[in-house]
Design a protein around this motif. Sequence first.
Motif, short mmCIF file in Angstrom:
data_model
loop_
_atom_site.label_atom_id
_atom_site.label_comp_id
_atom_site.label_asym_id
_atom_site.label_seq_id
_atom_site.Cartn_x
_atom_site.Cartn_y
_atom_site.Cartn_z
N ASP A 64 0.85 -1.18 0.00
CA ASP A 64 0.00 0.00 0.00
C ASP A 64 0.89 1.24 0.00
OD1 ASP A 64 0.98 0.22 2.60
OD2 ASP A 64 -0.89 -0.42 3.54
N ALA A 65 0.27 2.41 0.06
CA ALA A 65 1.03 3.66 -0.05
C ALA A 65 2.03 3.81 1.10
CB ALA A 65 0.07 4.85 -0.08
N THR A 66 1.65 3.39 2.28
CA THR A 66 2.56 3.51 3.43
C THR A 66 3.77 2.60 3.25
OG1 THR A 66 0.72 4.04 4.91
CG2 THR A 66 2.76 3.26 5.93
N ALA A 67 3.54 1.34 2.88
CA ALA A 67 4.65 0.41 2.66
C ALA A 67 5.53 0.86 1.50
CB ALA A 67 4.11 -0.99 2.41
N MET A 68 4.93 1.45 0.48
CA MET A 68 5.69 1.89 -0.68
C MET A 68 6.72 2.95 -0.30
SD MET A 68 4.12 3.13 -4.35
CE MET A 68 4.06 4.89 -4.06
N ARG A 69 6.38 3.80 0.66
CA ARG A 69 7.32 4.84 1.08
C ARG A 69 8.56 4.27 1.75
NH1 ARG A 69 2.39 7.73 1.90
NH2 ARG A 69 2.16 6.96 4.05
N GLY A 70 8.48 3.03 2.23
CA GLY A 70 9.64 2.40 2.84
C GLY A 70 10.57 1.74 1.85
N LEU A 71 10.19 1.68 0.57
CA LEU A 71 11.01 1.04 -0.45
C LEU A 71 11.88 2.09 -1.15
CD1 LEU A 71 8.35 -1.39 -1.98
CD2 LEU A 71 9.93 -1.80 -0.06
N ASP A 72 12.76 2.75 -0.38
CA ASP A 72 13.50 3.86 -0.95
C ASP A 72 14.55 3.40 -1.96
OD1 ASP A 72 14.66 2.84 1.56
OD2 ASP A 72 16.24 4.30 1.22
N VAL A 73 15.10 2.19 -1.84
CA VAL A 73 16.05 1.70 -2.84
C VAL A 73 15.34 1.51 -4.18
CG1 VAL A 73 17.54 -0.22 -3.50
CG2 VAL A 73 17.55 0.62 -1.14
N LEU A 74 14.18 0.87 -4.15
CA LEU A 74 13.42 0.69 -5.39
C LEU A 74 13.02 2.04 -5.98
CD1 LEU A 74 12.10 -1.13 -7.44
CD2 LEU A 74 10.13 -1.37 -5.91
N ASP A 75 12.69 2.99 -5.13
CA ASP A 75 12.35 4.33 -5.60
C ASP A 75 13.50 4.94 -6.38
OD1 ASP A 75 10.67 6.75 -5.65
OD2 ASP A 75 12.19 7.58 -4.30
N LEU A 76 14.71 4.82 -5.86
CA LEU A 76 15.89 5.37 -6.56
C LEU A 76 16.10 4.67 -7.90
CD1 LEU A 76 18.48 5.61 -3.61
CD2 LEU A 76 17.07 7.45 -4.55
N VAL A 77 15.94 3.35 -7.92
CA VAL A 77 16.16 2.59 -9.16
C VAL A 77 15.12 2.95 -10.21
CG1 VAL A 77 16.20 0.28 -10.17
CG2 VAL A 77 17.33 0.71 -7.98
N ILE A 78 13.86 3.08 -9.80
CA ILE A 78 12.81 3.45 -10.76
C ILE A 78 13.08 4.83 -11.35
CG2 ILE A 78 10.36 4.05 -10.97
CD1 ILE A 78 9.75 1.81 -9.00
N LYS A 79 13.46 5.77 -10.52
CA LYS A 79 13.74 7.12 -11.02
C LYS A 79 14.91 7.12 -12.00
CE LYS A 79 11.83 9.67 -7.09
NZ LYS A 79 12.12 10.39 -5.83
N GLU A 80 15.97 6.38 -11.66
CA GLU A 80 17.12 6.33 -12.57
C GLU A 80 16.77 5.61 -13.86
OE1 GLU A 80 21.48 6.79 -13.30
OE2 GLU A 80 19.67 7.91 -12.81
N SER A 81 15.94 4.58 -13.79
CA SER A 81 15.48 3.88 -14.99
C SER A 81 14.66 4.81 -15.88
CB SER A 81 14.66 2.65 -14.60
OG SER A 81 15.40 1.76 -13.80
N MET A 82 13.81 5.63 -15.27
CA MET A 82 13.01 6.58 -16.03
C MET A 82 13.89 7.67 -16.66
SD MET A 82 9.82 6.99 -13.38
CE MET A 82 8.90 8.16 -14.36
#
Length: 483
Positions: free
Chosen positions: A330-348
Amino acid sequence: MDSKVRESGSAAAQVRILGAPTGRRVDKLLARRPLRPGPLAAAPEGSGLNSVQGDRGLPFVGMMLDYMQYGVAFQYELHRRHGDIAWFYGIGLKFLSVAGSDAVQAVLTNKDKAYASGWGYIGPWFEGGLVMRDGDEHRRHRRMIQSAYTQPVLDSYQGPSAAAIERTVAAWPTDRVIELMPAIRKLSMAASTEVFLAEPYQRDGKKIMDAIEACEMAIMTSVRFPVPGTPWHRGLRARKWLQEYLAAAVPAARARNGEDFFSIVCRTTDEKGEGLTPAELADHMILTLLASGDTTVYTAIATIYFLGLYPEWQQRAREQSLARGDKPLDATAMRGLDVLDLVIKESMRLLPATPTQLRRTVKDTELQGQFIPAGQLVSVCTGLNGLLPEYWSQPKTFDPERFAEPRREDRAHRASWVPFGTGHHKCIGMDLGTMKVFTIIDAMLRTYEWRMPDTYDMSWRFRFPGGPSEGLPMTLTRLKNTQ
């Protein structure tokens, strides 16, 4: 566009995004075509403005084959030859190419009202949608559609969407090479019909998404005449069927009081208590399904590719996904996935799902001292800005940490990284799309490890169906604790 040149195990290895392939026959032929540089249009006498310079290329075809083959790599080379504002000729039209953060910001914020939507160039596929509307009409429609994108509504979408995605991902074959691109595309389409229409993919959902795919095929075809048997003709028939089907579904969607996107938008009214017409709602749904599908698929696929290319990042992201527990994301758990967040942004940044925004000038104007005539089609190269060295350190390097504090290279300029656009046409569904990408990758990380064949050298297509060559071949190995 070639994909990679890397040292084994090196997180600082370079991704060869900016160089076009040279080994194929078509590449050798294109390398021999003339550039034929010249001005876009003569600046008015006494204006003090300069004429935009660019390349005409081949007769009639111009540089369009280069653009379709190489995408951002072509834009990069055009920018290298002529600067932030350049033009190229293709299929009977002159395209103005705008890059550089200042120029991109000026066009997308449109303070002097010189620019309107240019998406009509590609045909009637986005007709009636938000990207085709401007001014008061755009504001009214956007406010109403926004009701289906509030955070509580997004949360209500996420539960069933995450459960469906996890079930599908868990059923993928393992320990042999499969093509992930079609698997991700089918997964995204099935999730879209549930969230947007409350329609199971196994029923009319598949027919709806097949029609959307026919429209996508028509968008990228070079034969734009309604000749029976051509993609253009099939796309026109598919869009007509979608308009009739969706408009006819409006009364039932309003009456069922559902939590799906279509029901919410069908029930929404403006400050006068007036809702959108069935025809307007059908057009908005067609654009929503067209826009949400491919952007989500391409972002997910780019992230999966880089995680396969850099297993150390895959493992770092997996550790956080496994640590969050067994509850659906969910949205709360998603905020804890900061490594994946960095990878998605760099992929984009490296492989943007939407590398350009289309505009047209509604009056003569100037941009950075250069004359732009009225009626000019403008390709705003937002994706190219993510690859320019004036904003990014080692821009050809896969380096997700550039988005982390304290570096935050994405803050170099307001328009150096705008994957969802900016201004009043900024993507209205960016939060929903981002959550969907997180959900897909999180489900994969919690279920599998993956790697590509050692001989695979990915090139990225920019025409439909776009994405990685060979469908992104990948071997999935199920994690021991998910047997």
